[in-house]
Design an enzyme around this catalytic site. Structure first.
Site, short mmCIF file in Angstrom:
data_model
loop_
_atom_site.label_atom_id
_atom_site.label_comp_id
_atom_site.label_asym_id
_atom_site.label_seq_id
_atom_site.Cartn_x
_atom_site.Cartn_y
_atom_site.Cartn_z
N GLY A 153 0.82 -1.21 0.00
CA GLY A 153 0.00 0.00 0.00
C GLY A 153 0.86 1.26 0.00
O GLY A 153 2.08 1.20 -0.15
N ALA A 154 0.20 2.40 0.17
CA ALA A 154 0.92 3.67 0.25
C ALA A 154 0.02 4.69 0.93
O ALA A 154 -1.21 4.54 0.97
CB ALA A 154 1.31 4.17 -1.13
N GLU A 211 9.74 -2.38 4.18
CA GLU A 211 9.04 -2.26 2.90
C GLU A 211 9.99 -1.77 1.81
O GLU A 211 9.96 -2.24 0.68
CB GLU A 211 7.86 -1.29 3.01
CG GLU A 211 6.70 -1.83 3.82
CD GLU A 211 5.64 -0.78 4.08
OE1 GLU A 211 5.95 0.42 4.09
OE2 GLU A 211 4.46 -1.18 4.28
O1 DER Z 1 2.89 1.88 6.23
C1 DER Z 1 2.76 1.73 5.00
O2 DER Z 1 3.59 2.10 4.16
C2 DER Z 1 1.49 1.12 4.51
O3 DER Z 1 1.63 0.69 3.20
C3 DER Z 1 0.43 2.15 4.70
O4 DER Z 1 0.92 3.41 4.59
C4 DER Z 1 -0.79 2.01 3.85
O5 DER Z 1 -1.72 1.59 4.77
P1 DER Z 1 -3.25 1.41 4.42
O6 DER Z 1 -3.29 0.45 3.26
O7 DER Z 1 -3.80 0.85 5.68
O8 DER Z 1 -3.78 2.77 4.08
#
Ligand code: DER
Length: 217
Positions: free
Chosen positions: A81-82, A102
């Site tokens: 994710g991001a 990550e």
């Molecule tokens: O911590 C991270 O980099 C995760 O990917 C995060 O930022 C995304 O989390 P979410 O999918 O719960 O929004």
């Protein structure tokens, strides 16, 4: 709610890239959790490495064989994710605190795909807080050094990463060149990770009210 439905839609679309025999990098966060569940449900003969203890536990719970990344140098495909992802595939990550592992797994990956609901899509990154992982020994020194780069630097209260390190959440970067900022961050002794992903992302699945779009760098 529709955001979670979109997160799931993006995650399931990306999970369809997984093929038998792959070593898959599993991201961290709620969107990545949907991908982990979808990969588990597919029941393919794969192995995985996880970017957090939480993702490793979730993966094992859905029947995915998880290897210790310490014994791995290359990963076929990572899905993660991001917090923000922009038109130039630059991302800010780390709201979940997993950005160091990550980034290592993303760097080791032949292909790194971001999955997100539309709320994460921005024209240019920078509104989201930028998490910085710090060596405990250097916390005060690094906070002071970062104060020259950001308007606000605040310690994430009562939190340690899986690596046992504190996190400083930074806002209001005093810079208009993200690559320059990343270089300056990496040059501060005691900074051991941060959430600027400027080069790692190869593609993105963005879901918006039930429609998924795949974007390639
Ligand atoms: O911590 C991270 O980099 C995760 O990917 C995060 O930022 C995304 O989390 P979410 O999918 O719960 O929004």
């Amino acid at each position: 709610d529709c955001t979670d439905a979109d997160k799931r839609l993006a995650a399931e679309a990306a999970a369809r890239e997984v093929r038998a025999g792959m070593l898959v990098g599993l991201g961290t966060g709620s969107t990545a959790a949907h991908a982990i569940r979808a990969i588990g449900a597919a029941g393919l003969a794969i192995e995985a490495v996880a970017t957090s203890e939480a993702s490793a536990a979730l993966a094992r719970s859905v029947g995915i064989r998880v290897r210790d990344f310490a014994g791995v140098a290359r990963v076929d495909l990572t899905i993660d994710g991001a917090d923000e992802i922009d038109d130039r595939f630059r991302a800010i990550k780390g709201a979940g605190g997993a950005m160091l592992r990550e980034k290592v797994v993303a760097a080791a990956s032949d292909r790194m795909v971001v999955i997100a609901d539309a709320s994460k899509r921005v024209a240019t990154i920078g509104a989201a807080k930028l998490p910085v992982e710090v060596l405990p020994f250097a916390l005060c020194y690094v906070a002071d050094a970062l104060a020259a780069m950001f308007g606000v630097v605040e310690a994430r209260a009562g939190y340690l990463t899986d690596n046992g390190n504190p996190v400083l959440d930074c806002r209001g970067a005093r810079v208009d060149n993200w690559r320059d900022l990343a270089r300056r961050l990496d040059a501060v002794p005691g900074v051991i990770g941060h959430g600027l992903f400027l080069l790692e992302v190869d593609a993105a699945y963005i879901a918006d009210h039930g429609t998924v779009t795949r974007l390639e760098r």
